[in-house]
Design a protein around this motif. Structure first.
Motif, PDB file in Angstrom:
ATOM      1  N   VAL A   1      -7.424  -0.894  -2.238  1.00 21.98           N
ATOM      2  CA  VAL A   1      -6.186  -1.539  -1.783  1.00 21.98           C
ATOM      3  C   VAL A   1      -6.500  -2.940  -1.286  1.00 21.98           C
TER       4      VAL A   1
ATOM      5  N   ARG B   1       1.009   9.760  -5.180  1.00 14.09           N
ATOM      6  CA  ARG B   1       1.451  11.110  -4.795  1.00 14.09           C
ATOM      7  C   ARG B   1       2.279  11.739  -5.918  1.00 14.09           C
TER       8      ARG B   1
ATOM      9  N   LYS C   1      -3.914   9.610   1.034  1.00 13.14           N
ATOM     10  CA  LYS C   1      -4.438   8.915   2.222  1.00 13.14           C
ATOM     11  C   LYS C   1      -4.861   7.489   1.888  1.00 13.14           C
ATOM     12  N   LEU C   2      -4.770   6.633   2.936  1.00 11.49           N
ATOM     13  CA  LEU C   2      -5.393   5.306   2.875  1.00 11.49           C
ATOM     14  C   LEU C   2      -6.583   5.372   3.818  1.00 11.49           C
ATOM     15  N   THR C   3      -7.783   5.149   3.307  1.00 13.15           N
ATOM     16  CA  THR C   3      -8.985   5.345   4.122  1.00 13.15           C
ATOM     17  C   THR C   3      -9.775   4.047   4.199  1.00 13.15           C
TER      18      THR C   3
ATOM     19  N   PRO D   1       0.823  -1.208   0.000  1.00 11.89           N
ATOM     20  CA  PRO D   1       0.000   0.000   0.000  1.00 11.89           C
ATOM     21  C   PRO D   1       0.860   1.263   0.000  1.00 11.89           C
ATOM     22  N   GLU D   2       2.006   1.217   0.692  1.00  8.24           N
ATOM     23  CA  GLU D   2       2.878   2.394   0.758  1.00  8.24           C
ATOM     24  C   GLU D   2       3.428   2.741  -0.632  1.00  8.24           C
TER      25      GLU D   2
ATOM     26  N   GLU E   1     -10.306  -0.806   2.096  1.00  8.09           N
ATOM     27  CA  GLU E   1      -9.259   0.212   2.277  1.00  8.09           C
ATOM     28  C   GLU E   1      -8.999   0.793   0.895  1.00  8.09           C
TER      29      GLU E   1
ATOM     30  N   GLY F   1     -11.010   6.413  -6.478  1.00  8.71           N
ATOM     31  CA  GLY F   1      -9.947   5.942  -5.597  1.00  8.71           C
ATOM     32  C   GLY F   1      -9.544   4.551  -6.042  1.00  8.71           C
TER      33      GLY F   1
ATOM     34  N   ALA G   1      -7.060   3.863  -1.513  1.00  7.47           N
ATOM     35  CA  ALA G   1      -6.033   4.918  -1.653  1.00  7.47           C
ATOM     36  C   ALA G   1      -6.608   6.034  -2.521  1.00  7.47           C
ATOM     37  N   THR G   2      -6.497   7.261  -2.011  1.00  6.53           N
ATOM     38  CA  THR G   2      -7.007   8.402  -2.781  1.00  6.53           C
ATOM     39  C   THR G   2      -5.854   9.321  -3.177  1.00  6.53           C
TER      40      THR G   2
ATOM     41  N   VAL H   1       0.677   4.397  -2.539  1.00  6.69           N
ATOM     42  CA  VAL H   1       0.469   5.797  -2.124  1.00  6.69           C
ATOM     43  C   VAL H   1       1.572   6.684  -2.711  1.00  6.69           C
TER      44      VAL H   1
END
Ligand SMILES: Cc1cc2nc3c(=O)[nH]c(=O)nc-3n(C[C@H](O)[C@H](O)[C@H](O)COP(=O)(O)OP(=O)(O)OC[C@H]3O[C@@H](n4cnc5c(N)ncnc54)[C@H](O)[C@@H]3O)c2cc1C
Length: 455
Positions: free
Chosen positions: A201, A60, A174-176, A52-53, A167, A198, A169-170, A56
């Motif tokens: 994830v 970004r 953020k991971l929401t 997930p990182e 979960e 989004g 990713a936007t 993101v």
């Protein structure tokens, strides 16, 4: 976007993510196609995310450079839904961890896992994901982004209806977590949301107990009314676990309507064939088979789940189209399809019919929004390059007919260059809400921008 901006973005991705970022021309060409093989869109750079990182970070950087961003699962879409020209493609397939908790009756499924991987992990604990698609090479994120339908849908509705929690990713980095109780708008905007708001994830997804074996009845119908009437009766009062209808083009020409009914069992005494078949209006039973649910090779042992990956298409074109219709419209559309054999010029399964039950947690972007069951009528031509122009004309006509009967397209199929007015007509009263979600979560219009035309 200029090629120097694309280049700057690709270099930033390479700096932060190393060789997860690729822009070798042969790879880019591979990522320019989906299963449909009708549309080609060459991306600028591909990032294979493993966590997930990393996802993101890729988002970004993509957003910083205002780069179009396409999300790609198994690329089973048929009209370029996972493609974007000059874009950053996020390949989700390596983000595929699956955690099965059969005690609690759910699994956490990462979006890049195929349903095949999920079913293998679940079967090891004698369970299965609820509402598995017929084809299991698609990814979790890919089918939840369009709906997800299979031979259990007549009992369960869509896969998107099942999701307990997501979960996501936007683009704001953020991971929401979202669910029916928390961040409901995001939850509803990504379920069957074609990756517009989004990136999924992972999903907390329900499991059911799976039995060891499966009995399949193959029933031949000659009357489409009888077929659809029986499918609806079995939906109103289910007597088996699995149901789908294969529309088969016979070797000697002509259509055959087949209804496949399946019941899971551990011991034969659990089955009651006479009760299952009583009152059904088939012409004759073609056969009954008992198969293992899952083979020791880790593949499905029966006809209700199949493997069919990118390579299986053999590079042919696939302008496939599925329409979701109310029953009376499905009967008319089916009649049209059966009177036009050349729309599906290949022997074997050239079409299919499924029932989709109405579900209390129906994803709002999965259409049409009606109280009762829907039928999904699919036609699956496989034209050669020479046959393609003619096949496209026929498929356009078929699609216009389906829409004129009030049917809605299953959005993974052949959409034929839809503009904003077609998309607006497709979503109807949901369009304004969907647009407002798009403006909120992706105001610059970067995500999967070659799929839905917003304005
Ligand atoms: C041979 C074949 C059989 C099929 N059988 C079935 C079936 O039985 N039942 C059924 O319901 N459908 C079926 N389909 C359609 C298929 O489910 C859809 O095309 C599905 O979207 C494919 O999943 P994928 O992983 O290949 O997604 P892709 O084709 O890679 O992507 C499809 C869309 O989802 C988006 N997306 C992908 N991953 C994510 C994510 N993590 N987050 C947000 N958006 C994402 C993409 O951007 C794109 O818009 C079939 C298609 C083929 C070609």
């Amino acid at each position: 976007m200029s090629s120097s901006q694309q280049d700057a973005c690709a270099r930033a991705l390479e700096r932060e993510l190393g060789d997860r970022a690729q822009r070798i021309p042969d790879d880019l060409e591979r990522y320019a196609w989906d299963f449909g093989r009708i549309i080609r869109r060459v991306p600028a750079v591909v990032v294979s995310v493993h966590s997930p990182e990393e996802l993101v970070t890729a988002l970004r950087i993509g957003a910083e450079f205002r780069m179009p961003i396409a999300t790609r699962g198994s690329a089973h879409s048929q009209s370029g839904q996972c493609l974007s020209s000059g874009a950053l493609v996020v390949d989700m397939k390596a983000l595929n961890d699956v955690q099965i908790d059969s005690e609690r009756g759910w699994g956490w499924l990462h979006a890049g896992a195929t349903w095949h991987q999920v079913a293998n992990a679940a079967m090891a604990q004698a369970s299965m994901p609820v509402g598995l698609t017929l084809i299991v090479d698609t990814t979790v994120g890919g089918t939840l982004s369009v709906g997800g339908l299979g031979s259990e849908s007549f009992r369960t509705g869509t896969q998107a209806d099942q999701i307990l929690e997501l979960e996501v990713a936007t683009l704001d980095g953020k991971l929401t977590r979202c669910s029916p109780e928390h961040n409901r708008e995001l939850y509803d905007a990504v379920r069957a949301g074609v990756g517009q708001c989004g990136i999924i994830v992972k999903a907390r997804y329900p499991l059911r107990r799976a039995k060891a074996r499966l009995r399949t009845h193959a029933l031949l119908y000659t009357d489409r009314h009888a077929l659809i009437t029986d499918m609806l009766a079995l939906t109103a009062q289910p007597r088996c676990e699995f149901m789908f209808s294969g529309l088969m083009w016979a070797e000697q020409g002509g259509w055959q309507l087949l209804l496949m009914l399946g019941s899971e069992f551990d011991a034969e005494a659990e089955l009651n064939d006479a009760r299952l078949l009583s009152g059904l209006q088939f012409k004759r039973e073609l056969g009954t088979r008992d198969d293992p649910q899952w083979l020791s090779s880790g593949t499905p042992g029966h006809r209700f789940f199949r493997c069919y990956d990118e390579q299986s298409g053999g590079g042919a074109h696939h302008p496939w189209a599925d329409h979701l219709c109310e029953p009376s419209a499905a009967i008319e559309l089916l009649a049209d399809m059966l009177s036009e054999p050349a729309i599906a010029p290949r022997v074997g399964t050239s079409g299919g019919l499924l029932v989709v039950a109405s579900h209390a947690n129906r994803a709002p972007l999965f259409l049409p929004r009606v109280a009762g069951p829907l039928l999904l009528l699919g036609v699956f031509p496989e034209p050669s390059s020479k046959q393609l122009p003619d096949a496209l004309v026929r498929m356009r006509r078929h699609s216009e007919r389906g829409c004129s009967l009030g049917g809605k397209r299953y959005v993974s199929g052949f959409m034929d260059g839809w503009g904003a007015s077609e998309w607006s007509a497709h979503f109807g009263e949901t369009w304004a809400w969907f647009q407002s979600m798009k403006d909120r979560f992706d105001p610059a219009g970067l995500l999967n921008n070659d799929c839905i035309r917003w304005r």
